[in-house]
Design a protein around this motif. Sequence first.
Motif, PDB file in Angstrom:
ATOM      1  N   ASP A   1       0.813  -1.222   0.000  1.00  0.00           N
ATOM      2  CA  ASP A   1       0.000   0.000   0.000  1.00  0.00           C
ATOM      3  C   ASP A   1       0.849   1.276   0.000  1.00  0.00           C
ATOM      4  OD1 ASP A   1      -2.506  -1.362   0.079  1.00  0.00           O
ATOM      5  OD2 ASP A   1      -2.146  -1.799   2.190  1.00  0.00           O
ATOM      6  N   PHE A   2       2.100   1.138   0.433  1.00  0.00           N
ATOM      7  CA  PHE A   2       3.010   2.297   0.453  1.00  0.00           C
ATOM      8  C   PHE A   2       3.675   2.534  -0.905  1.00  0.00           C
ATOM      9  CE2 PHE A   2       3.727   3.768   4.853  1.00  0.00           C
ATOM     10  CZ  PHE A   2       3.015   2.814   5.564  1.00  0.00           C
ATOM     11  N   LEU A   3       3.617   1.539  -1.788  1.00  0.00           N
ATOM     12  CA  LEU A   3       4.427   1.601  -3.008  1.00  0.00           C
ATOM     13  C   LEU A   3       3.775   2.456  -4.098  1.00  0.00           C
ATOM     14  CD1 LEU A   3       5.789  -2.059  -3.116  1.00  0.00           C
ATOM     15  CD2 LEU A   3       6.816  -0.005  -2.095  1.00  0.00           C
ATOM     16  N   LEU A   4       3.624   3.743  -3.785  1.00  0.00           N
ATOM     17  CA  LEU A   4       3.051   4.700  -4.730  1.00  0.00           C
ATOM     18  C   LEU A   4       4.158   5.624  -5.228  1.00  0.00           C
ATOM     19  CD1 LEU A   4      -0.062   5.663  -2.570  1.00  0.00           C
ATOM     20  CD2 LEU A   4      -0.042   4.159  -4.574  1.00  0.00           C
ATOM     21  N   PRO A   5       4.078   6.073  -6.482  1.00  0.00           N
ATOM     22  CA  PRO A   5       5.099   7.009  -6.958  1.00  0.00           C
ATOM     23  C   PRO A   5       5.041   8.324  -6.182  1.00  0.00           C
ATOM     24  CG  PRO A   5       3.372   6.688  -8.612  1.00  0.00           C
ATOM     25  CD  PRO A   5       3.104   5.712  -7.506  1.00  0.00           C
ATOM     26  N   GLY A   6       6.167   9.024  -6.123  1.00  0.00           N
ATOM     27  CA  GLY A   6       6.258  10.272  -5.348  1.00  0.00           C
ATOM     28  C   GLY A   6       5.256  11.312  -5.781  1.00  0.00           C
ATOM     29  N   ALA A   7       4.798  11.265  -7.034  1.00  0.00           N
ATOM     30  CA  ALA A   7       3.807  12.227  -7.527  1.00  0.00           C
ATOM     31  C   ALA A   7       2.498  12.121  -6.745  1.00  0.00           C
ATOM     32  CB  ALA A   7       3.561  12.005  -9.016  1.00  0.00           C
ATOM     33  N   GLU A   8       2.296  11.005  -6.055  1.00  0.00           N
ATOM     34  CA  GLU A   8       1.066  10.800  -5.264  1.00  0.00           C
ATOM     35  C   GLU A   8       1.166  11.390  -3.848  1.00  0.00           C
ATOM     36  OE1 GLU A   8      -1.776   8.726  -6.130  1.00  0.00           O
ATOM     37  OE2 GLU A   8      -0.990   8.824  -8.178  1.00  0.00           O
ATOM     38  N   GLN A   9       2.317  11.938  -3.494  1.00  0.00           N
ATOM     39  CA  GLN A   9       2.456  12.461  -2.132  1.00  0.00           C
ATOM     40  C   GLN A   9       1.454  13.595  -1.885  1.00  0.00           C
ATOM     41  OE1 GLN A   9       7.005  12.488  -0.826  1.00  0.00           O
ATOM     42  NE2 GLN A   9       6.801  13.006  -2.970  1.00  0.00           N
ATOM     43  N   VAL A  10       0.843  13.563  -0.715  1.00  0.00           N
ATOM     44  CA  VAL A  10      -0.084  14.619  -0.306  1.00  0.00           C
ATOM     45  C   VAL A  10       0.718  15.803   0.238  1.00  0.00           C
ATOM     46  CG1 VAL A  10      -1.931  15.162   1.337  1.00  0.00           C
ATOM     47  CG2 VAL A  10      -1.824  12.888   0.301  1.00  0.00           C
ATOM     48  N   ALA A  11       1.806  15.489   0.883  1.00  0.00           N
ATOM     49  CA  ALA A  11       2.663  16.518   1.471  1.00  0.00           C
ATOM     50  C   ALA A  11       4.040  15.913   1.726  1.00  0.00           C
ATOM     51  CB  ALA A  11       2.077  17.025   2.788  1.00  0.00           C
ATOM     52  N   ALA A  12       5.019  16.785   1.840  1.00  0.00           N
ATOM     53  CA  ALA A  12       6.377  16.337   2.156  1.00  0.00           C
ATOM     54  C   ALA A  12       7.079  17.458   2.904  1.00  0.00           C
ATOM     55  CB  ALA A  12       7.139  15.998   0.867  1.00  0.00           C
ATOM     56  N   GLY A  13       8.048  17.085   3.709  1.00  0.00           N
ATOM     57  CA  GLY A  13       8.755  18.131   4.437  1.00  0.00           C
ATOM     58  C   GLY A  13       9.975  17.593   5.146  1.00  0.00           C
ATOM     59  N   TYR A  14      10.677  18.523   5.753  1.00  0.00           N
ATOM     60  CA  TYR A  14      11.816  18.126   6.593  1.00  0.00           C
ATOM     61  C   TYR A  14      11.954  19.121   7.724  1.00  0.00           C
ATOM     62  CZ  TYR A  14      14.521  21.708   4.040  1.00  0.00           C
ATOM     63  OH  TYR A  14      14.956  22.889   3.490  1.00  0.00           O
ATOM     64  N   CYS A  15      12.630  18.669   8.775  1.00  0.00           N
ATOM     65  CA  CYS A  15      13.001  19.580   9.849  1.00  0.00           C
ATOM     66  C   CYS A  15      14.516  19.575   9.910  1.00  0.00           C
ATOM     67  CB  CYS A  15      12.392  19.140  11.182  1.00  0.00           C
ATOM     68  SG  CYS A  15      12.611  20.388  12.463  1.00  0.00           S
ATOM     69  N   LEU A  16      15.106  20.734   9.843  1.00  0.00           N
ATOM     70  CA  LEU A  16      16.568  20.874   9.878  1.00  0.00           C
ATOM     71  C   LEU A  16      16.990  21.299  11.277  1.00  0.00           C
ATOM     72  CD1 LEU A  16      19.406  21.273   8.509  1.00  0.00           C
ATOM     73  CD2 LEU A  16      18.639  23.569   7.918  1.00  0.00           C
ATOM     74  N   TYR A  17      17.851  20.477  11.899  1.00  0.00           N
ATOM     75  CA  TYR A  17      18.370  20.825  13.219  1.00  0.00           C
ATOM     76  C   TYR A  17      19.741  21.459  13.016  1.00  0.00           C
ATOM     77  CZ  TYR A  17      14.781  17.302  13.975  1.00  0.00           C
ATOM     78  OH  TYR A  17      13.616  16.586  13.912  1.00  0.00           O
ATOM     79  N   GLY A  18      19.726  22.742  12.751  1.00  0.00           N
ATOM     80  CA  GLY A  18      20.971  23.480  12.505  1.00  0.00           C
ATOM     81  C   GLY A  18      21.109  24.565  13.537  1.00  0.00           C
ATOM     82  N   PRO A  19      21.830  25.643  13.217  1.00  0.00           N
ATOM     83  CA  PRO A  19      21.904  26.766  14.161  1.00  0.00           C
ATOM     84  C   PRO A  19      20.505  27.205  14.596  1.00  0.00           C
ATOM     85  CG  PRO A  19      23.482  27.087  12.391  1.00  0.00           C
ATOM     86  CD  PRO A  19      22.676  25.870  12.019  1.00  0.00           C
ATOM     87  N   SER A  20      19.555  27.179  13.635  1.00  0.00           N
ATOM     88  CA  SER A  20      18.131  27.304  13.989  1.00  0.00           C
ATOM     89  C   SER A  20      17.476  25.975  13.639  1.00  0.00           C
ATOM     90  CB  SER A  20      17.423  28.374  13.149  1.00  0.00           C
ATOM     91  OG  SER A  20      18.020  29.616  13.311  1.00  0.00           O
ATOM     92  N   THR A  21      16.386  25.649  14.321  1.00  0.00           N
ATOM     93  CA  THR A  21      15.587  24.496  13.911  1.00  0.00           C
ATOM     94  C   THR A  21      14.503  25.008  12.980  1.00  0.00           C
ATOM     95  OG1 THR A  21      16.051  23.205  15.879  1.00  0.00           O
ATOM     96  CG2 THR A  21      13.979  22.733  14.760  1.00  0.00           C
ATOM     97  N   MET A  22      14.469  24.445  11.757  1.00  0.00           N
ATOM     98  CA  MET A  22      13.501  24.930  10.767  1.00  0.00           C
ATOM     99  C   MET A  22      12.682  23.790  10.198  1.00  0.00           C
ATOM    100  SD  MET A  22      15.536  27.892   8.718  1.00  0.00           S
ATOM    101  CE  MET A  22      14.038  28.501   7.951  1.00  0.00           C
ATOM    102  N   LEU A  23      11.391  23.997  10.078  1.00  0.00           N
ATOM    103  CA  LEU A  23      10.513  23.015   9.456  1.00  0.00           C
ATOM    104  C   LEU A  23      10.104  23.570   8.087  1.00  0.00           C
ATOM    105  CD1 LEU A  23       8.006  20.835  11.269  1.00  0.00           C
ATOM    106  CD2 LEU A  23       7.373  21.730   9.059  1.00  0.00           C
ATOM    107  N   VAL A  24      10.380  22.784   7.058  1.00  0.00           N
ATOM    108  CA  VAL A  24      10.128  23.218   5.680  1.00  0.00           C
ATOM    109  C   VAL A  24       9.160  22.219   5.073  1.00  0.00           C
ATOM    110  CG1 VAL A  24      11.227  23.599   3.433  1.00  0.00           C
ATOM    111  CG2 VAL A  24      12.428  24.240   5.540  1.00  0.00           C
ATOM    112  N   MET A  25       8.097  22.707   4.444  1.00  0.00           N
ATOM    113  CA  MET A  25       7.124  21.742   3.924  1.00  0.00           C
ATOM    114  C   MET A  25       6.380  22.237   2.705  1.00  0.00           C
ATOM    115  SD  MET A  25       3.977  21.993   6.500  1.00  0.00           S
ATOM    116  CE  MET A  25       2.876  21.651   5.194  1.00  0.00           C
TER     117      MET A  25
END
Length: 337
Positions: free
Chosen positions: A148-172
């Motif tokens: 059920d997980f094996l869908l192409p990336g074009a099917e993603q509803v949302a995507a993001g990352y959190c960067l733990y750097g000098p600042s913590t940033m959530l990008v989505m």
Amino acid sequence: MRIGTTLTNYIIQNQRHIAGATGEFTGLLNDLAVACKKIADLVNKGALVNVLGSADSENVQGEQQKKLDVISNQIMIEALRHNGHIAALASEEMDSVYHLPPEAPRGKYLLLCDPLDGSSNIDVNVSVGTIFSILKAPEDRTDPNEADFLLPGAEQVAAGYCLYGPSTMLVMTTGNGVCMFTLDRDFGEFLLTRDQVRIPAQTGEFAINASYRRFWEPAVRRYIDECMAGADGPRGKNFNMRWVASMVAEVHRILTRGGVFLYPCDQRLAAAGKEGKLRLMYEANPMAMIVEQAGGAASNGRQRILDIEPREIHQRVPVILGSSEEVERVVAYHTAG
Ligand code: AHG
Ligand code: MN
Ligand code: MN
């Protein structure tokens, strides 16, 4: 006194434009934000709370796990399993799909994550991150399985990352551009600090682990050699090079000032039976969606990453992403060869 736009405000405002939205997606992003804040806190405290170093275990891909890989994975599970926003979870750090406890309410999303990306950087106090990808769960099943997980990336509803750097940033992204939130630690909230991020089409900066040059395919070698030749070579301009060894940090730099990132397949990986190093479902797909949503491009050298039909959940792929003109050039060198 201005508070600013919190991540929750932002998601609720966007949800108003989606017919039939129930608030479940807002809840899921909230769970993810909580998990990222907890991981950020541990990354920040580091040796003070004894989270550095190795865990004396290997993941399914035969990679040595760091303590924080294991802890971050546990935090993701704990933040998500009882809240009714997901139907199942898959992670780079788990052999197979994580099924929710029988009593837990089921949600309509599937979550895929790389709980701690760039974990080789943990012990040297360099930026790491968390990457996530959200898919729709099938409606007719309470316990989705790997297929059920094996869908192409074009099917993603949302995507993001959190960067733990000098600042913590959530990008989505939810498919409507890319926005960036910065964690205000005193206040405990992610606040919107950039909206509608755009990657310039051109760049003079590339990122690759050049120590593998002798193993590269001719197309990659040609592209990088031309960059290295600078103003004296066929490109007629000088290039700068970066390699953090945390994909989250590389993508964040590219979103901020442009650039191209390459982790190609090479003879060393091919000899070990691998098609690349980076994982399609946990790294390549979410980053490709973010980069495309910011006007950039993402390819495996021959095909758009988001069009790849996955065969298995831990599949690896070559990744070339960033400023569109440079990605197109690398792709052209692959198809020419
Ligand atoms: P992870 O820590 O999740 O295994 O991912 C590390 C990845 C990626 O973030 C980075 O770009 C790359 O591996 C670094 O690989 P090399 O050490 O081969 O340069
Ligand atoms: Mn990773
Ligand atoms: Mn990882």
